[in-house]
Design a protein around this motif. Structure first.
Motif, PDB file in Angstrom:
ATOM      1  N   ARG A  53      31.418  40.070  38.407  1.00  0.00           N
ATOM      2  CA  ARG A  53      30.447  41.032  38.934  1.00  0.00           C
ATOM      3  C   ARG A  53      30.735  41.344  40.402  1.00  0.00           C
ATOM      4  NH1 ARG A  53      25.784  38.506  38.924  1.00  0.00           N
ATOM      5  NH2 ARG A  53      26.329  36.742  37.634  1.00  0.00           N
ATOM      6  N   ALA A  56      33.801  43.581  40.527  1.00  0.00           N
ATOM      7  CA  ALA A  56      33.467  44.943  40.091  1.00  0.00           C
ATOM      8  C   ALA A  56      32.729  45.692  41.185  1.00  0.00           C
ATOM      9  CB  ALA A  56      32.639  44.897  38.807  1.00  0.00           C
ATOM     10  N   ALA A  57      31.795  45.013  41.863  1.00  0.00           N
ATOM     11  CA  ALA A  57      31.059  45.648  42.956  1.00  0.00           C
ATOM     12  C   ALA A  57      32.000  46.021  44.094  1.00  0.00           C
ATOM     13  CB  ALA A  57      29.958  44.723  43.455  1.00  0.00           C
ATOM     14  N   GLU A  58      32.923  45.147  44.399  1.00  0.00           N
ATOM     15  CA  GLU A  58      33.904  45.416  45.461  1.00  0.00           C
ATOM     16  C   GLU A  58      34.822  46.577  45.079  1.00  0.00           C
ATOM     17  OE1 GLU A  58      35.854  45.060  49.075  1.00  0.00           O
ATOM     18  OE2 GLU A  58      34.010  44.071  48.443  1.00  0.00           O
ATOM     19  N   ALA A  59      35.234  46.607  43.825  1.00  0.00           N
ATOM     20  CA  ALA A  59      36.165  47.651  43.365  1.00  0.00           C
ATOM     21  C   ALA A  59      35.519  49.029  43.368  1.00  0.00           C
ATOM     22  CB  ALA A  59      36.674  47.316  41.964  1.00  0.00           C
ATOM     23  N   THR A  60      34.215  49.094  43.181  1.00  0.00           N
ATOM     24  CA  THR A  60      33.540  50.393  43.125  1.00  0.00           C
ATOM     25  C   THR A  60      32.940  50.800  44.468  1.00  0.00           C
ATOM     26  OG1 THR A  60      31.488  49.342  42.365  1.00  0.00           O
ATOM     27  CG2 THR A  60      33.009  50.160  40.674  1.00  0.00           C
ATOM     28  N   ARG A  61      33.036  49.942  45.469  1.00  0.00           N
ATOM     29  CA  ARG A  61      32.514  50.257  46.801  1.00  0.00           C
ATOM     30  C   ARG A  61      33.431  51.278  47.466  1.00  0.00           C
ATOM     31  NH1 ARG A  61      32.643  45.499  50.742  1.00  0.00           N
ATOM     32  NH2 ARG A  61      34.419  46.587  51.556  1.00  0.00           N
ATOM     33  N   PRO A  62      32.860  52.317  48.097  1.00  0.00           N
ATOM     34  CA  PRO A  62      33.688  53.323  48.772  1.00  0.00           C
ATOM     35  C   PRO A  62      34.535  52.697  49.860  1.00  0.00           C
ATOM     36  CG  PRO A  62      31.389  54.041  48.643  1.00  0.00           C
ATOM     37  CD  PRO A  62      31.442  52.606  48.198  1.00  0.00           C
ATOM     38  N   ARG A  63      35.750  53.176  49.980  1.00  0.00           N
ATOM     39  CA  ARG A  63      36.669  52.679  51.010  1.00  0.00           C
ATOM     40  C   ARG A  63      36.476  53.474  52.277  1.00  0.00           C
ATOM     41  NH1 ARG A  63      42.593  52.330  48.679  1.00  0.00           N
ATOM     42  NH2 ARG A  63      42.796  50.895  50.379  1.00  0.00           N
TER      43      ARG A  63
END
Length: 68
Positions: A53, A56-63
């Motif tokens: 989880r 997944a949160a890190e991967a979907t966070r805007p860069r």
């Protein structure tokens, strides 16, 4: 998971996990059964779920633009 365990170990964390591979014979059947047990433990692990989880949160966070 291995990387996280290594980081934890480097910081003095000891998970005291059982090591089921100690009773594994050097045979295809025994090693296959051991891998199946490991897969079930990983699939049902609350800690693995938590890490998934977080990832997944890190991967979907805007860069940020400067990180691109």
């Amino acid at each position: 998971m291995i990387a996280a365990a290594l980081v934890g170990h480097a910081h003095g964390r000891d998970y005291r996990a059982e090591h089921p591979f100690q009773d594994v014979d050097a045979s295809l059947a025994s090693e296959s059964a051991w891998l199946a047990r490991v897969a079930r433990q990983v699939a049902g692990s609350a800690e693995v779920d938590r890490v998934r989880r977080l990832a997944a949160a890190e991967a979907t966070r805007p860069r940020n633009a400067d990180q691109a």
